[in-house]
Write a protein that holds these residues in place. Structure first.
Motif, PDB file in Angstrom:
ATOM      1  N   ASP A 121     -12.085  -0.749   4.311  1.00  0.00           N
ATOM      2  CA  ASP A 121     -10.782  -1.325   4.638  1.00  0.00           C
ATOM      3  C   ASP A 121      -9.730  -0.270   4.946  1.00  0.00           C
ATOM      4  OD1 ASP A 121     -11.821  -3.861   4.095  1.00  0.00           O
ATOM      5  OD2 ASP A 121     -11.382  -3.657   1.963  1.00  0.00           O
ATOM      6  N   ALA A 122     -10.006   0.981   4.629  1.00  0.00           N
ATOM      7  CA  ALA A 122      -8.990   2.030   4.733  1.00  0.00           C
ATOM      8  C   ALA A 122      -8.494   2.208   6.174  1.00  0.00           C
ATOM      9  CB  ALA A 122      -9.537   3.347   4.200  1.00  0.00           C
ATOM     10  N   ALA A 123      -9.394   2.178   7.139  1.00  0.00           N
ATOM     11  CA  ALA A 123      -8.990   2.376   8.532  1.00  0.00           C
ATOM     12  C   ALA A 123      -8.085   1.244   8.996  1.00  0.00           C
ATOM     13  CB  ALA A 123     -10.231   2.475   9.425  1.00  0.00           C
ATOM     14  N   LYS A 124      -8.400   0.033   8.581  1.00  0.00           N
ATOM     15  CA  LYS A 124      -7.589  -1.119   8.984  1.00  0.00           C
ATOM     16  C   LYS A 124      -6.193  -1.034   8.399  1.00  0.00           C
ATOM     17  CE  LYS A 124      -9.923  -4.857   9.131  1.00  0.00           C
ATOM     18  NZ  LYS A 124     -10.664  -6.084   8.764  1.00  0.00           N
ATOM     19  N   PHE A 141       0.824  -1.200   0.000  1.00  0.00           N
ATOM     20  CA  PHE A 141       0.000   0.000   0.000  1.00  0.00           C
ATOM     21  C   PHE A 141       0.859   1.251   0.000  1.00  0.00           C
ATOM     22  CE2 PHE A 141      -2.389  -3.263   2.362  1.00  0.00           C
ATOM     23  CZ  PHE A 141      -3.500  -3.357   1.541  1.00  0.00           C
ATOM     24  N   LYS A 142       0.342   2.321  -0.643  1.00  0.00           N
ATOM     25  CA  LYS A 142       1.003   3.620  -0.645  1.00  0.00           C
ATOM     26  C   LYS A 142      -0.029   4.662  -0.231  1.00  0.00           C
ATOM     27  CE  LYS A 142       5.048   2.451  -2.412  1.00  0.00           C
ATOM     28  NZ  LYS A 142       5.297   1.274  -1.593  1.00  0.00           N
ATOM     29  N   LEU A 181      -2.310  -0.590  10.145  1.00  0.00           N
ATOM     30  CA  LEU A 181      -1.161  -1.445   9.845  1.00  0.00           C
ATOM     31  C   LEU A 181       0.047  -0.620   9.428  1.00  0.00           C
ATOM     32  CD1 LEU A 181      -2.883  -4.324   7.855  1.00  0.00           C
ATOM     33  CD2 LEU A 181      -1.932  -4.462  10.146  1.00  0.00           C
ATOM     34  N   LEU A 182      -0.204   0.494   8.742  1.00  0.00           N
ATOM     35  CA  LEU A 182       0.891   1.348   8.293  1.00  0.00           C
ATOM     36  C   LEU A 182       1.368   2.307   9.380  1.00  0.00           C
ATOM     37  CD1 LEU A 182      -0.400   2.240   4.718  1.00  0.00           C
ATOM     38  CD2 LEU A 182       1.434   0.671   5.296  1.00  0.00           C
ATOM     39  N   ARG A 230      -3.683   0.888  -3.853  1.00  0.00           N
ATOM     40  CA  ARG A 230      -3.220  -0.486  -3.926  1.00  0.00           C
ATOM     41  C   ARG A 230      -3.216  -0.924  -5.387  1.00  0.00           C
ATOM     42  NH1 ARG A 230      -7.071  -4.061  -5.401  1.00  0.00           N
ATOM     43  NH2 ARG A 230      -9.246  -3.525  -5.024  1.00  0.00           N
ATOM     44  N   GLN A 231      -2.463  -1.993  -5.659  1.00  0.00           N
ATOM     45  CA  GLN A 231      -2.429  -2.542  -7.003  1.00  0.00           C
ATOM     46  C   GLN A 231      -3.590  -3.509  -7.161  1.00  0.00           C
ATOM     47  OE1 GLN A 231       1.038  -4.908  -8.072  1.00  0.00           O
ATOM     48  NE2 GLN A 231       1.507  -3.417  -9.647  1.00  0.00           N
TER      49      GLN A 231
END
Length: 64
Positions: free
Chosen positions: A54-57, A14-15, A61-62, A24-25
């Motif tokens: 899914d963005a918050a999850k 992810f970027k 992680l990042l 994401r790819q």
């Protein structure tokens, strides 16, 4: 409290954009292109924004 470590797998996948969205790819855009049609391969090229659910999850992680 110790420092929070970023998830090694997530930082490779992810970027974060300048506005804070996560890119994401697309799935199946890594190998075996000879088995796919050219149209299918081209459709997989552009990166897309992660779904809001899914963005918050992913941000957690990042470490963002």
């Amino acid at each position: 409290m110790p420092k929070m470590k970023t998830h090694s797998g997530a930082k490779k996948r992810f970027k974060v954009t300048g506005s804070g969205k996560i890119k994401r790819q697309r799935a199946r855009h890594v190998h075996k292109f000879q088995e796919r049609s050219k149209r299918h391969s081209r459709r997989l090229v552009p990166d897309i924004v992660v779904a809001p659910a899914d963005a918050a999850k992913v941000k957690r992680l990042l470490g963002k």
